[in-house]
Design an enzyme around this catalytic site. Structure first.
Site, PDB file in Angstrom:
ATOM      1  N   GLY A 127       0.798  -1.213   0.000  1.00 42.17           N
ATOM      2  CA  GLY A 127       0.000   0.000   0.000  1.00 42.17           C
ATOM      3  C   GLY A 127       0.831   1.262   0.000  1.00 42.17           C
ATOM      4  O   GLY A 127       0.612   2.177  -0.802  1.00 42.17           O
ATOM      5  N   GLU A 140       0.246 -23.409   1.283  1.00 43.46           N
ATOM      6  CA  GLU A 140       1.506 -23.323   0.546  1.00 43.46           C
ATOM      7  C   GLU A 140       2.675 -23.867   1.374  1.00 43.46           C
ATOM      8  O   GLU A 140       3.553 -24.567   0.846  1.00 43.46           O
ATOM      9  CB  GLU A 140       1.746 -21.880   0.119  1.00 43.46           C
ATOM     10  CG  GLU A 140       0.771 -21.423  -0.966  1.00 43.46           C
ATOM     11  CD  GLU A 140       0.714 -19.914  -1.152  1.00 43.46           C
ATOM     12  OE1 GLU A 140       0.073 -19.480  -2.122  1.00 43.46           O
ATOM     13  OE2 GLU A 140       1.284 -19.178  -0.326  1.00 43.46           O
ATOM     14  N   ASP A 183      -3.821  -3.739   5.209  1.00 47.33           N
ATOM     15  CA  ASP A 183      -4.294  -4.592   6.302  1.00 47.33           C
ATOM     16  C   ASP A 183      -4.785  -3.810   7.506  1.00 47.33           C
ATOM     17  O   ASP A 183      -5.509  -4.356   8.340  1.00 47.33           O
ATOM     18  CB  ASP A 183      -3.168  -5.535   6.754  1.00 47.33           C
ATOM     19  CG  ASP A 183      -2.880  -6.624   5.739  1.00 47.33           C
ATOM     20  OD1 ASP A 183      -3.674  -6.779   4.791  1.00 47.33           O
ATOM     21  OD2 ASP A 183      -1.855  -7.308   5.881  1.00 47.33           O
TER      22      ASP A 183
END
Length: 480
Positions: free
Chosen positions: A43, A199, A336
């Site tokens: 961001g 993952e 976030d």
């Protein structure tokens, strides 16, 4: 409230001789509009790059000197990539942007009324517009003491510590003879079955089944247990159910045991206690990795307190549709740290794309304000889809409403991740590392560095074995 800070760099005019920013835009004449950005993640960096204009003066503050590509952090934790291949110095990214400067520092406080940012070293930075993109940290849901035994995956330091734990476990198992202890060292538990947990578990399974299968003499690495836990009824809850089922089957082929509907009750150095179907059980495991959730960074709590803004249960600040803090139109919160809603009044996910689009939007709004142009419409997130990789040539993807899996999804995942790395050099390095790994199953960054609290003390633990008659370690018997 009046804030005071001892600042060795400050004079009567403000930080480093910069005049205070508490003046109207109209009275500023031709002076650049001062924009301060806190955080050099997706961001913050997107906002800084979009603010390339002579009408604004940008100061980017971060406690690290690099931008980290977090979606590939799990590959550092599993030895596929080195930290330098997914991180790049912020000064290098912005070196050609003459209106931007980078400050290495930690933001300790913000005074929204006098429009000043306070660093922990006492420096004070005035602003006209503030973009807070301080990100998030791992949430242990009130059990922060578990962090010592079950590290999260939000930083390079945590990634290298996890890499240490994974590889070190095989080394200890090679040397000890007790089958119970050996089994505990060869058990790997991942808590949280979101994309990161899936993952990680797939990568650890490939390490055990492929990368290390010929490297040891007293153990069979492919008999390691990889267990994936989650309290939800299925893995990858944000994905469609059919993609979740395909991911579960792919993990099963790799030998990963998936336990959903399972809650963690306790974690210590010996393993963890779980509860499922009102039944309590324990798992002996020397390697526990936490991928179970995130919470807002501490700066979010500070900003919420100073602005009296509402927060959600995770500490995220509830922002207006233009991503500003209520009653403070010059403070933007993105990524976030922002509790932003989509057009259906549902919370936006904590994804890199959300942060990047939010940072770009905030920068556009500021530039239009400075140039006296009409205001932009409220922030609208363009959902480009979600991706998760399970292993070599195996992934699931929901891209623009198209659900794909297997090799095609893996190609899409690889291309998108390469495209979003910030430099061409990083893209090239990662591409070659992936090519070599896919052809040979070799992970070149399998380095055990540093130390972690769970390390085995060979001097103490094996002292009795040295005193006893020599015992030849037998290979772990294979299951028929």
């Amino acid at each position: 409230m009046t804030l005071k800070a001892a600042n060795p760099f400050r004079n009567e005019q403000g930080a480093l001789g910069i005049a205070p920013a508490a003046v109207s835009f109209v009275s500023r004449a031709n002076k650049p509009w001062k924009v301060v950005i806190v955080g050099g993640g997706f961001g913050g960096l997107s906002a800084a790059k979009r603010l390339e204009s002579g009408s604004v003066d940008v100061t980017l503050i971060d406690r690290r000197n690099y931008h980290l590509f977090q979606p590939l952090l799990y590959q550092v934790a599993t030895g596929s990539l080195s930290p330098g291949e997914i991180a790049y110095p912020l000064r290098g990214v912005l070196s050609r942007q003459k209106n931007a400067r980078v400050w290495l520092g930690t933001v300790a406080d913000i005074d929204p009324d006098s429009k000043r940012v306070f660093l922990s070293d006492g420096a004070v930075i005035p602003y006209d517009s503030l973009i807070v993109a301080a990100g998030s940290e791992t949430s242990y849901y009130g059990h922060n003491q578990w962090q010592k035994c079950a590290p999260g995956l939000k930083s390079i330091e945590e990634a290298t510590a996890i890499r240490h734990k994974i590889l070190y476990a095989f080394e200890v198992a090679e040397r000890i003879c007790d089958p119970v202890q050996r089994r505990a060292w060869l058990t790997f538990v991942i808590v949280g079955a979101g994309p990161t947990g899936v993952e990680l578990s797939g990568a650890i399974a490939e390490i055990a089944r492929q990368t290390l299968k010929k490297d040891f003499r007293s153990i069979h690495p492919d008999e390691a247990q990889i267990i994936l836990l989650d309290g939800a009824p299925r893995i990858l809850m944000p994905f469609a159910e059919d993609l979740s089922d395909k991911a579960s089957r792919s993990l099963a082929k790799l030998g990963v045991r998936v336990n959903c509907g399972t809650m963690v009750k306790h974690v210590d150095e010996g393993g963890l206690t779980i509860e499922s179907n009102q039944r309590t059980d324990s798992i002996a495991a020397k390697t526990v990795i936490w991928a179970g959730g995130i919470t807002a960074s501490p700066l979010g709590r500070i900003l919420a307190g100073r602005t009296r803004a509402e927060t959600d249960r995770g500490g995220k600040i509830k922002v207006k549709p233009d991503l500003t803090v209520p009653n403070y139109p010059d403070i933007y919160v993105v990524g976030d740290l922002a509790a932003a809603m989509d057009s259906k009044d549902k919370p936006l996910p904590g994804l890199a794309q959300v942060a990047m689009q939010g940072g770009t939007y905030a920068a556009k709004v500021i530039l239009r304000k400075v140039k006296g142009q009409p205001e932009l419409r409220p922030f609208h997130y363009l959902d480009k889809g979600s991706l998760a990789v399970i292993g070599r040539a195996a992934a699931v993807a929901d891209v623009f409403g198209l659900r794909i899996s297997g090799f095609l999804a893996w190609i899409v995942w690889a291309c998108i991740h390469l495209m979003y790395l910030v430099t061409f050099q990083s893209r090239l390095l990662v591409f070659f590392q992936w090519a070599i790994q896919d052809l040979t199953f070799n992970r070149s960054a399998r380095l055990i560095t540093g130390a972690v609290p769970s390390d085995f003390n060979f001097n103490e633990e094996l002292s009795e074995l040295r005193a006893a008659p020599e015992i030849k370690a037998e290979p772990t018997p294979r299951s028929v």
